[in-house]
Design a protein around this motif. Structure first.
Motif, short mmCIF file in Angstrom:
data_model
loop_
_atom_site.label_atom_id
_atom_site.label_comp_id
_atom_site.label_asym_id
_atom_site.label_seq_id
_atom_site.Cartn_x
_atom_site.Cartn_y
_atom_site.Cartn_z
N LEU A 1 39.53 29.09 50.47
CA LEU A 1 40.53 29.06 49.41
C LEU A 1 41.91 29.50 49.89
CD1 LEU A 1 38.46 30.54 46.42
CD2 LEU A 1 38.88 28.13 46.97
N LYS A 2 42.00 29.91 51.16
CA LYS A 2 43.27 30.37 51.73
C LYS A 2 43.85 31.55 50.93
CE LYS A 2 42.80 26.90 54.51
NZ LYS A 2 42.13 27.15 55.80
N ILE A 3 42.97 32.49 50.61
CA ILE A 3 43.36 33.68 49.85
C ILE A 3 42.88 34.90 50.62
CG2 ILE A 3 43.13 34.91 47.64
CD1 ILE A 3 42.36 32.22 46.37
N ASP A 4 43.66 35.96 50.60
CA ASP A 4 43.30 37.20 51.29
C ASP A 4 41.97 37.74 50.77
OD1 ASP A 4 44.17 39.58 53.01
OD2 ASP A 4 43.75 40.52 51.07
N ALA A 5 41.12 38.18 51.69
CA ALA A 5 39.77 38.66 51.34
C ALA A 5 39.82 39.84 50.37
CB ALA A 5 39.01 39.05 52.60
N ARG A 6 40.78 40.75 50.54
CA ARG A 6 40.89 41.90 49.65
C ARG A 6 41.25 41.46 48.23
NH1 ARG A 6 45.00 45.29 53.25
NH2 ARG A 6 45.76 43.15 53.43
N THR A 7 42.08 40.42 48.14
CA THR A 7 42.45 39.88 46.83
C THR A 7 41.23 39.28 46.14
OG1 THR A 7 44.69 39.37 47.58
CG2 THR A 7 43.90 38.21 45.62
N ILE A 8 40.42 38.54 46.90
CA ILE A 8 39.22 37.94 46.32
C ILE A 8 38.27 39.01 45.84
CG2 ILE A 8 37.09 36.70 46.94
CD1 ILE A 8 38.74 34.74 48.45
N THR A 9 38.08 40.06 46.62
CA THR A 9 37.20 41.16 46.22
C THR A 9 37.67 41.78 44.90
OG1 THR A 9 36.64 41.65 48.52
CG2 THR A 9 36.22 43.37 46.91
N LYS A 10 38.97 42.00 44.81
CA LYS A 10 39.55 42.58 43.59
C LYS A 10 39.35 41.64 42.40
CE LYS A 10 44.01 43.70 41.46
NZ LYS A 10 45.48 43.74 41.65
N TYR A 11 39.57 40.34 42.60
CA TYR A 11 39.49 39.39 41.49
C TYR A 11 38.04 39.15 41.06
CZ TYR A 11 44.47 38.25 41.75
OH TYR A 11 45.84 38.31 41.70
N ILE A 12 37.12 39.24 42.01
CA ILE A 12 35.70 39.14 41.64
C ILE A 12 35.33 40.30 40.73
CG2 ILE A 12 33.35 39.44 42.55
CD1 ILE A 12 34.14 37.72 44.92
N SER A 13 35.84 41.48 41.04
CA SER A 13 35.60 42.66 40.20
C SER A 13 36.16 42.44 38.79
CB SER A 13 36.23 43.89 40.85
OG SER A 13 36.09 45.02 40.02
N ILE A 14 37.33 41.82 38.71
CA ILE A 14 37.95 41.54 37.40
C ILE A 14 37.09 40.55 36.62
CG2 ILE A 14 39.93 40.46 36.26
CD1 ILE A 14 41.69 41.61 38.50
N LEU A 15 36.65 39.47 37.27
CA LEU A 15 35.84 38.46 36.60
C LEU A 15 34.51 39.04 36.11
CD1 LEU A 15 36.40 35.33 38.90
CD2 LEU A 15 37.25 35.67 36.58
N GLU A 16 33.94 39.96 36.91
CA GLU A 16 32.70 40.60 36.48
C GLU A 16 32.95 41.49 35.27
OE1 GLU A 16 28.94 43.06 38.40
OE2 GLU A 16 30.96 43.47 39.12
N SER A 17 34.04 42.25 35.29
CA SER A 17 34.34 43.14 34.17
C SER A 17 34.68 42.37 32.90
CB SER A 17 35.48 44.09 34.54
OG SER A 17 36.70 43.40 34.66
N LEU A 18 35.15 41.12 33.06
CA LEU A 18 35.43 40.26 31.91
C LEU A 18 34.17 39.53 31.44
CD1 LEU A 18 38.85 38.69 33.04
CD2 LEU A 18 38.49 40.36 31.21
N HIS A 19 33.05 39.76 32.12
CA HIS A 19 31.74 39.18 31.77
C HIS A 19 31.72 37.65 31.93
CE1 HIS A 19 31.31 43.19 30.37
NE2 HIS A 19 31.98 43.01 29.26
N LEU A 20 32.54 37.14 32.85
CA LEU A 20 32.53 35.70 33.14
C LEU A 20 31.56 35.37 34.27
CD1 LEU A 20 36.33 34.83 32.87
CD2 LEU A 20 34.52 34.31 31.23
#
Length: 273
Positions: free
Chosen positions: A203-222
């Protein structure tokens, strides 16, 4: 309106009315995240009075306040409840005794129980396909006639994702376009082992950013993160998890699939899992 302008007096008025007219000691505040002063008022109440049980319903931002994101309810919450999509048993009003888990736990012949249960499931394959496409969001299940129209389902899914994702903008400094790309990726490749390094490269995205956004998606119950079973907690945390989209109906509608037959064999398997 009174609560927003005069939160403390409005809260006290609610308690007085509840005490006068209700036998139950439970009070439920829905969409509680809208009332910014509510967590502090609940904290003060539970610290001085144990006669009430308070349920705060709404988004994950209920516990946030303007105090630099601190949470006045820390140490005072007996349970945090996540509302997931309905189970197949709940949709079809199946008694607990008839569910697969209950039968396996109480079975004297597990092999026979599994064989018989698979046979029952095979007889209901039409319902299984229906469930994959419709998913299990209560609003859709309660009005299947309306949402049999794929346009309505697609509009619902788009609206649901847009609204839910935009909530994260309230508290998080994020790039909403990246969050949308990740959501679509996980809808397409649900139940895949998540290798952060490979995902970042694709996805050409920084790994730390992906880790953070995965955490957000999980907390949003998606999405739901499922870790492999290991002998110890540390090993489990180090192992690569699988990521599942929270609801198959949201995934199929978001990806614009109208029927079970439109799905590839691979995607059918992922959504089934």
């Amino acid at each position: 309106r009174n609560f927003i302008q005069y939160p403390k007096s409005a809260f006290e008025e609610i308690l007085k009315k509840h005490q006068k007219h209700n036998k139950s000691n439970c009070i439920i505040f829905d969409e509680a995240q809208v009332l910014e002063e509510l967590p502090q008022l609940v904290k003060d109440l539970v610290d001085t009075n144990n006669n009430y049980s308070i349920i705060l319903s709404g988004s994950r931002y209920i516990d946030r306040t303007g105090l630099a994101g601190t949470d006045p309810l820390v140490g005072r919450i007996s349970a945090r409840l996540k509302l997931y999509p309905l189970t197949n048993g709940e949709i079809n009003s199946i008694p607990v005794e008839d569910t697969f888990i209950h039968q396996i736990i109480n079975s004297k012949n597990i092999k026979k129980t599994i064989e018989e249960y698979q046979y029952i499931s095979h007889q209901q394959s039409y319902a299984f396909k229906d469930n994959i496409i419709f998913g299990a969001m209560p609003s859709i299940i309660s009005d299947k006639k309306k949402y049999s129209n794929e346009i309505f389902r697609e509009q619902y899914a788009q609206s649901y994702f847009e609204t839910t994702l935009s909530k994260s903008l309230i508290q998080e400094r994020i790039d909403i376009s990246i969050l949308k790309d990740l959501t679509k990726y996980f809808a397409t490749y649900t139940s895949e082992i998540c290798n952060i390094a490979n995902l970042a490269d694709n996805l050409k995205i920084d790994a730390r950013t992906i880790t953070k956004y995965i955490s957000i998606l999980e907390s949003l119950h998606l999405i739901n993160i499922i870790r492999p079973y290991k002998n110890g907690y540390v090993q489990e945390m180090r192992a690569q998890p699988k990521i599942h989209i929270a609801d198959t109906g949201l995934a199929t509608s978001y990806l614009q699939y109208d029927s079970y037959e439109d799905l590839s064999v691979d995607l059918r398997g992922r959504l089934f899992e």
